[in-house]
Design a protein around this motif. Structure first.
Motif, PDB file in Angstrom:
ATOM      1  N   ARG A  55       0.846  -1.207   0.000  1.00 20.40           N
ATOM      2  CA  ARG A  55       0.000   0.000   0.000  1.00 20.40           C
ATOM      3  C   ARG A  55       0.876   1.248   0.000  1.00 20.40           C
ATOM      4  O   ARG A  55       1.857   1.317   0.754  1.00 20.40           O
ATOM      5  CB  ARG A  55      -0.879  -0.016   1.253  1.00 20.40           C
ATOM      6  CG  ARG A  55      -1.921   1.103   1.355  1.00 20.40           C
ATOM      7  CD  ARG A  55      -2.787   0.817   2.556  1.00 20.40           C
ATOM      8  NE  ARG A  55      -3.744   1.854   2.902  1.00 20.40           N
ATOM      9  CZ  ARG A  55      -5.041   1.802   2.613  1.00 20.40           C
ATOM     10  NH1 ARG A  55      -5.525   0.791   1.936  1.00 20.40           N
ATOM     11  NH2 ARG A  55      -5.867   2.758   3.008  1.00 20.40           N
ATOM     12  N   ASN A  59      -1.397   6.592   2.061  1.00 21.02           N
ATOM     13  CA  ASN A  59      -2.821   6.241   2.048  1.00 21.02           C
ATOM     14  C   ASN A  59      -3.222   5.731   3.435  1.00 21.02           C
ATOM     15  O   ASN A  59      -2.977   4.585   3.776  1.00 21.02           O
ATOM     16  CB  ASN A  59      -3.074   5.172   0.969  1.00 21.02           C
ATOM     17  CG  ASN A  59      -4.561   4.898   0.776  1.00 21.02           C
ATOM     18  OD1 ASN A  59      -5.401   5.573   1.376  1.00 21.02           O
ATOM     19  ND2 ASN A  59      -4.869   3.922  -0.037  1.00 21.02           N
ATOM     20  N   LEU A  61      -4.940   4.580   7.136  1.00 19.66           N
ATOM     21  CA  LEU A  61      -5.779   3.437   7.533  1.00 19.66           C
ATOM     22  C   LEU A  61      -6.894   3.904   8.472  1.00 19.66           C
ATOM     23  O   LEU A  61      -6.811   4.987   9.063  1.00 19.66           O
ATOM     24  CB  LEU A  61      -4.922   2.394   8.266  1.00 19.66           C
ATOM     25  CG  LEU A  61      -3.642   1.930   7.579  1.00 19.66           C
ATOM     26  CD1 LEU A  61      -2.952   0.867   8.428  1.00 19.66           C
ATOM     27  CD2 LEU A  61      -3.947   1.382   6.196  1.00 19.66           C
ATOM     28  N   SER A 109      -2.394   7.384  10.252  1.00 21.67           N
ATOM     29  CA  SER A 109      -2.951   8.499   9.476  1.00 21.67           C
ATOM     30  C   SER A 109      -1.942   9.084   8.496  1.00 21.67           C
ATOM     31  O   SER A 109      -2.209  10.131   7.888  1.00 21.67           O
ATOM     32  CB  SER A 109      -3.464   9.603  10.404  1.00 21.67           C
ATOM     33  OG  SER A 109      -4.584   9.165  11.116  1.00 21.67           O
ATOM     34  N   THR A 114      -5.619  14.126  11.455  1.00 22.31           N
ATOM     35  CA  THR A 114      -6.963  13.559  11.671  1.00 22.31           C
ATOM     36  C   THR A 114      -6.853  12.044  11.837  1.00 22.31           C
ATOM     37  O   THR A 114      -5.827  11.457  11.506  1.00 22.31           O
ATOM     38  CB  THR A 114      -7.865  13.858  10.459  1.00 22.31           C
ATOM     39  OG1 THR A 114      -7.186  13.443   9.275  1.00 22.31           O
ATOM     40  CG2 THR A 114      -8.201  15.341  10.360  1.00 22.31           C
ATOM     41  N   ALA A 138      -6.883  -0.987  10.209  1.00 23.61           N
ATOM     42  CA  ALA A 138      -7.157  -1.983   9.170  1.00 23.61           C
ATOM     43  C   ALA A 138      -7.626  -1.348   7.871  1.00 23.61           C
ATOM     44  O   ALA A 138      -8.603  -0.604   7.863  1.00 23.61           O
ATOM     45  CB  ALA A 138      -8.211  -2.965   9.662  1.00 23.61           C
ATOM     46  N   SER A 140      -8.750  -2.685   3.785  1.00 26.42           N
ATOM     47  CA  SER A 140      -9.352  -3.906   3.246  1.00 26.42           C
ATOM     48  C   SER A 140      -8.257  -4.957   3.040  1.00 26.42           C
ATOM     49  O   SER A 140      -7.112  -4.615   2.741  1.00 26.42           O
ATOM     50  CB  SER A 140     -10.047  -3.578   1.925  1.00 26.42           C
ATOM     51  OG  SER A 140      -9.187  -2.835   1.088  1.00 26.42           O
ATOM     52  N   GLU A 177     -16.861  -0.996   0.519  1.00 26.42           N
ATOM     53  CA  GLU A 177     -16.240  -0.406   1.697  1.00 26.42           C
ATOM     54  C   GLU A 177     -17.143   0.652   2.333  1.00 26.42           C
ATOM     55  O   GLU A 177     -18.027   1.208   1.685  1.00 26.42           O
ATOM     56  CB  GLU A 177     -14.901   0.247   1.333  1.00 26.42           C
ATOM     57  CG  GLU A 177     -13.858  -0.686   0.767  1.00 26.42           C
ATOM     58  CD  GLU A 177     -14.062  -0.996  -0.699  1.00 26.42           C
ATOM     59  OE1 GLU A 177     -15.076  -0.559  -1.277  1.00 26.42           O
ATOM     60  OE2 GLU A 177     -13.197  -1.677  -1.275  1.00 26.42           O
ATOM     61  N   LYS A 220      -8.262  15.137   0.100  1.00 26.24           N
ATOM     62  CA  LYS A 220      -8.480  15.022   1.547  1.00 26.24           C
ATOM     63  C   LYS A 220      -8.455  13.569   1.977  1.00 26.24           C
ATOM     64  O   LYS A 220      -8.105  13.246   3.086  1.00 26.24           O
ATOM     65  CB  LYS A 220      -9.858  15.593   1.894  1.00 26.24           C
ATOM     66  CG  LYS A 220      -9.840  17.035   2.297  1.00 26.24           C
ATOM     67  CD  LYS A 220     -11.159  17.331   2.984  1.00 26.24           C
ATOM     68  CE  LYS A 220     -11.396  18.810   3.102  1.00 26.24           C
ATOM     69  NZ  LYS A 220     -12.719  19.101   3.616  1.00 26.24           N
ATOM     70  N   SER A 221      -8.929  12.673   1.097  1.00 30.98           N
ATOM     71  CA  SER A 221      -8.883  11.252   1.393  1.00 30.98           C
ATOM     72  C   SER A 221      -7.890  10.642   0.411  1.00 30.98           C
ATOM     73  O   SER A 221      -8.261  10.298  -0.708  1.00 30.98           O
ATOM     74  CB  SER A 221     -10.264  10.637   1.218  1.00 30.98           C
ATOM     75  OG  SER A 221     -10.240   9.303   1.661  1.00 30.98           O
ATOM     76  N   PRO A 222      -6.618  10.537   0.813  1.00 26.06           N
ATOM     77  CA  PRO A 222      -5.579  10.195  -0.155  1.00 26.06           C
ATOM     78  C   PRO A 222      -5.868   8.910  -0.922  1.00 26.06           C
ATOM     79  O   PRO A 222      -5.487   8.779  -2.080  1.00 26.06           O
ATOM     80  CB  PRO A 222      -4.333  10.035   0.719  1.00 26.06           C
ATOM     81  CG  PRO A 222      -4.614  10.867   1.939  1.00 26.06           C
ATOM     82  CD  PRO A 222      -6.083  10.756   2.160  1.00 26.06           C
ATOM     83  N   GLY A 223      -6.589   7.973  -0.296  1.00 28.37           N
ATOM     84  CA  GLY A 223      -6.875   6.695  -0.950  1.00 28.37           C
ATOM     85  C   GLY A 223      -7.606   6.864  -2.264  1.00 28.37           C
ATOM     86  O   GLY A 223      -7.462   6.062  -3.183  1.00 28.37           O
ATOM     87  N   MET A 224      -8.415   7.909  -2.368  1.00 28.77           N
ATOM     88  CA  MET A 224      -9.229   8.071  -3.557  1.00 28.77           C
ATOM     89  C   MET A 224      -8.397   8.499  -4.765  1.00 28.77           C
ATOM     90  O   MET A 224      -8.881   8.529  -5.883  1.00 28.77           O
ATOM     91  CB  MET A 224     -10.351   9.097  -3.309  1.00 28.77           C
ATOM     92  CG  MET A 224     -11.295   8.690  -2.192  1.00 28.77           C
ATOM     93  SD  MET A 224     -11.867   6.983  -2.345  1.00 28.77           S
ATOM     94  CE  MET A 224     -13.172   7.168  -3.557  1.00 28.77           C
TER      95      MET A 224
END
Ligand code: AMP
Ligand code: MG
Length: 332
Positions: A55, A59, A61, A109, A114, A138, A140, A177, A220-224
């Motif tokens: 990962r 990004n 968790l 984080s 946050t 965690a 996925s 998710e 703001k949501s790095p995963g996206m």
């Protein structure tokens, strides 16, 4: 390493607790998808999660806790609407992003101030989190970029031999998710759409925004920002049954094995072409999507997704996952 797959029992929960305390990663069932959990207080354990998944290091968790865990130990206050949302939707598939007290490992984080917290409702997840009795970081339980797992078998396919234990709670009933909701501003803002919809949040909080990253801005949501949920075979995206059939025929003539993934209503328009049926409602499509993407990648050389008609409610989350899986124009 041998990977044990065990149902929920006193014995398996005891093993899970021991592994978590030793800094190992344990996969566990939730109502959305399976999670790959580790002790959120331990730098080493959290870094292991990133290494196992491959990962990206930026990004973050989600910290998972049981229903009686005192969140004020981890988060630095909350706006009134957040308390109302917790009362309405937790335990459940809603992740809430709060100002962090910095108590968990900084790797959870990824250096943000946050913390995303979630209280899953699945009895198997609750039993595991109560046994661990500490926040479990965690994501996925899939290799980075691969399709999220909704059965213990899916987890074993990605992590067999790499983790000691998968707690098998059966199939995940939600299927996509959790909704990720930023609760640091005056109005809650959705960072990732999911089973708790904008409409449901607005009905409790009075209002709800959906975050759209601006050009050049760090999301703001790095995963996206990452390509996600991708099957291992080639993929194509079609806006209609006719378009899907055209792509299907080209692949078929080239001696490939095409397969169409679509909602039930499209199937009669495919004149017998091989298809995987997502179902009719948003909830049904969410529940079936990842298992069918994994089935598709095993059986097809080219998996063709057809854009569903319905767009509101849970379908916003389903559409988001489909566009990202099929390389549609939604990639951010
Ligand atoms: P996953 O656990 O694989 O479902 O991914 C977790 C999602 O939550 C990713 O999209 C992350 O970017 C998002 N997330 C986790 N922590 C934060 C945070 N502190 N702020 C914003 N988004 C977060
Ligand atoms: Mg994920």
């Amino acid at each position: 390493m041998t990977t044990e797959v065990l149902g929920i029992s006193e014995e398996s929960l005891c093993k899970a607790k021991k592994y978590i305390e030793e800094g190992e990663a344990v996969a566990f069932h939730t109502e959305t998808v399976y999670g790959l959990g580790a002790n959120a207080f331990s730098d080493e354990a959290v870094r292991k999660i990133f290494a196992l998944k491959g990962r990206p290091a930026d990004n973050p968790l989600i910290a998972h806790v049981h229903a009686d865990y005192d969140l004020s130990r981890l988060i630095d206050g909350e706006p009134p609407y957040a308390a109302a949302l917790r009362a309405a939707f937790l335990p459940g598939p809603l992740t809430m992003v709060y100002p962090s007290k910095g108590k968990v490992s900084k790797y959870v984080s990824c250096g943000l101030d946050t913390l995303a917290v979630r209280v899953p409702s699945s009895p198997a997840a609750q039993a595991f989190l109560r046994a661990a009795d500490l926040p479990v970081a965690a994501p996925s339980a899939n290799l980075s970029k691969h399709v999220s797992p909704v059965t213990a078998r899916h987890v074993l396919d990605d992590f067999g031999g790499k983790i000691p234990l998968i707690l098998d709670g059966g199939n995940c009933s939600g299927g996509i998710e959790s909704t990720v909701l930023d609760c640091t501003g005056e109005v809650p803002q959705i960072l990732r759409e999911g089973l708790v919809t904008r409409e449901m949040i607005a009905a409790v909080a009075g209002d709800c925004g959906v975050y759209v990253p601006q050009e050049g801005e760090r999301p703001k949501s790095p995963g996206m920002a990452y390509k996600h949920y991708s099957p291992c075979c080639r993929t194509a995206w079609a806006k209609s049954a006719e378009e899907a059939l055209q792509i299907y025929k080209n692949e078929d003539m080239g001696c490939g094995k095409p397969l169409i993934l679509c909602e039930s209503g499209v199937i009669p328009k495919l004149f017998g072409a091989r298809a995987l049926d997502l179902g009719d409602t948003g909830e049904e499509m969410a529940r079936r999507l990842y298992a069918l993407l994994r089935e598709g990648e095993r059986k097809a050389t080219l998996l063709i997704g057809v854009e569903p008609k319905e767009k509101g409610g849970v379908m916003a989350g389903v559409m988001n996952r489909m566009l990202r899986a099929f390389g549609g124009d939604h990639e951010t």
